[in-house]
Scaffold this motif. Sequence first.
Motif, short mmCIF file in Angstrom:
data_model
loop_
_atom_site.label_atom_id
_atom_site.label_comp_id
_atom_site.label_asym_id
_atom_site.label_seq_id
_atom_site.Cartn_x
_atom_site.Cartn_y
_atom_site.Cartn_z
N ARG A 75 18.96 -76.66 -16.17
CA ARG A 75 18.03 -75.96 -17.07
C ARG A 75 17.66 -76.87 -18.23
NH1 ARG A 75 17.73 -71.07 -14.94
NH2 ARG A 75 19.59 -70.12 -14.07
N PHE A 76 16.36 -77.02 -18.45
CA PHE A 76 15.84 -77.81 -19.55
C PHE A 76 15.23 -76.90 -20.61
CE2 PHE A 76 14.74 -82.04 -17.18
CZ PHE A 76 16.09 -82.28 -17.00
N GLY A 77 15.99 -75.94 -21.07
CA GLY A 77 15.53 -75.05 -22.12
C GLY A 77 14.19 -74.43 -21.80
N ASP A 78 13.25 -74.50 -22.74
CA ASP A 78 11.93 -73.89 -22.57
C ASP A 78 11.06 -74.63 -21.55
OD1 ASP A 78 12.55 -71.96 -24.42
OD2 ASP A 78 11.65 -73.05 -26.10
N PHE A 79 11.45 -75.84 -21.18
CA PHE A 79 10.69 -76.61 -20.22
C PHE A 79 10.75 -75.97 -18.84
CE2 PHE A 79 10.45 -80.22 -17.17
CZ PHE A 79 9.14 -80.56 -17.38
N GLY A 80 11.95 -75.60 -18.38
CA GLY A 80 12.11 -74.98 -17.08
C GLY A 80 13.41 -75.40 -16.43
N SER A 81 13.55 -75.13 -15.14
CA SER A 81 14.78 -75.47 -14.44
C SER A 81 14.49 -76.08 -13.08
CB SER A 81 15.67 -74.22 -14.28
OG SER A 81 15.01 -73.25 -13.50
N PHE A 82 15.46 -76.86 -12.60
CA PHE A 82 15.39 -77.52 -11.30
C PHE A 82 16.55 -77.04 -10.45
CE2 PHE A 82 13.36 -80.32 -14.31
CZ PHE A 82 12.27 -80.84 -13.63
N GLN A 101 22.49 -78.19 11.04
CA GLN A 101 21.31 -77.36 11.27
C GLN A 101 20.37 -77.35 10.07
OE1 GLN A 101 24.04 -74.21 13.29
NE2 GLN A 101 21.91 -73.63 13.72
N ILE A 102 20.81 -77.94 8.97
CA ILE A 102 19.92 -78.07 7.81
C ILE A 102 18.96 -79.20 8.11
CG2 ILE A 102 19.77 -78.61 5.36
CD1 ILE A 102 22.55 -77.28 5.08
N ILE A 103 17.65 -78.87 8.13
CA ILE A 103 16.65 -79.85 8.56
C ILE A 103 15.83 -80.42 7.41
CG2 ILE A 103 16.45 -78.99 10.91
CD1 ILE A 103 14.04 -77.35 10.03
N LYS A 104 15.90 -79.77 6.25
CA LYS A 104 15.08 -80.25 5.14
C LYS A 104 15.64 -79.71 3.83
CE LYS A 104 10.29 -80.15 3.55
NZ LYS A 104 8.95 -79.65 3.80
N SER A 105 15.54 -80.52 2.81
CA SER A 105 15.87 -80.03 1.47
C SER A 105 14.76 -80.46 0.53
CB SER A 105 17.22 -80.58 1.01
OG SER A 105 17.22 -81.99 1.04
N LYS A 106 14.63 -79.73 -0.56
CA LYS A 106 13.62 -80.07 -1.56
C LYS A 106 14.10 -79.61 -2.91
CE LYS A 106 10.70 -75.98 -1.09
NZ LYS A 106 9.34 -75.50 -0.91
N ILE A 107 13.43 -80.09 -3.94
CA ILE A 107 13.76 -79.69 -5.30
C ILE A 107 12.71 -78.69 -5.77
CG2 ILE A 107 14.03 -80.47 -7.68
CD1 ILE A 107 14.87 -83.21 -6.50
N ASN A 108 13.17 -77.53 -6.20
CA ASN A 108 12.28 -76.51 -6.76
C ASN A 108 12.29 -76.62 -8.27
OD1 ASN A 108 11.68 -75.37 -4.26
ND2 ASN A 108 13.43 -74.00 -4.35
N PHE A 109 11.12 -76.51 -8.86
CA PHE A 109 11.00 -76.47 -10.31
C PHE A 109 10.46 -75.10 -10.69
CE2 PHE A 109 8.24 -76.91 -14.09
CZ PHE A 109 9.23 -77.19 -15.02
N ARG A 110 11.11 -74.46 -11.63
CA ARG A 110 10.65 -73.18 -12.16
C ARG A 110 10.29 -73.39 -13.62
NH1 ARG A 110 15.13 -72.12 -9.19
NH2 ARG A 110 14.79 -70.98 -7.28
N PRO A 111 9.01 -73.31 -13.93
CA PRO A 111 8.60 -73.58 -15.31
C PRO A 111 9.13 -72.53 -16.29
CG PRO A 111 6.76 -72.72 -14.04
CD PRO A 111 7.89 -72.93 -13.07
N GLY A 112 9.35 -72.98 -17.52
CA GLY A 112 9.74 -72.08 -18.59
C GLY A 112 8.52 -71.36 -19.15
#
Length: 128
Positions: A75-82, A101-112
């Motif tokens: 969590r980057f405060g008001d910026f958002g989270s990864f 069986q895990i075929i893909k991973s990615k990074i999700n960003f949720r804006p603040g």
Amino acid sequence: MSVKFVVREKGNPSKPTEPKKWYATAKSSGEISFKDLSNEIAEGSTTVSDTDVLAVLNDLTKLLSRHLAAGEIVRFGDFGSFQVSVKSTGAETEKKFHAGQIIKSKINFRPGNDLKDMLLTLKYTKTD
């Protein structure tokens, strides 16, 4: 300033017989480098040099990678989270599931909230 967009005709792959429709697609107006961003941050401060800012941002990138790889939400405060998310194939039972069986991973960003608010006030310009 405004976000530029182009209009493209697209069909629905799950309904190929339906007529195609026109949709907006955001068009980049350029990019800013890590170094240029650190220069901008330093310009807004009388006590920090661009080299100092660049060093901190480089360390931040390393720490972000380390904590995401450990399965933590960063969590980057008001910026958002990864957070890391995964996609997998299915198994018949929980016991039969394995990490292979895990075929893909990615990074999700949720804006603040600040970034969400910015989205509410965007202006748009159609371009070719």
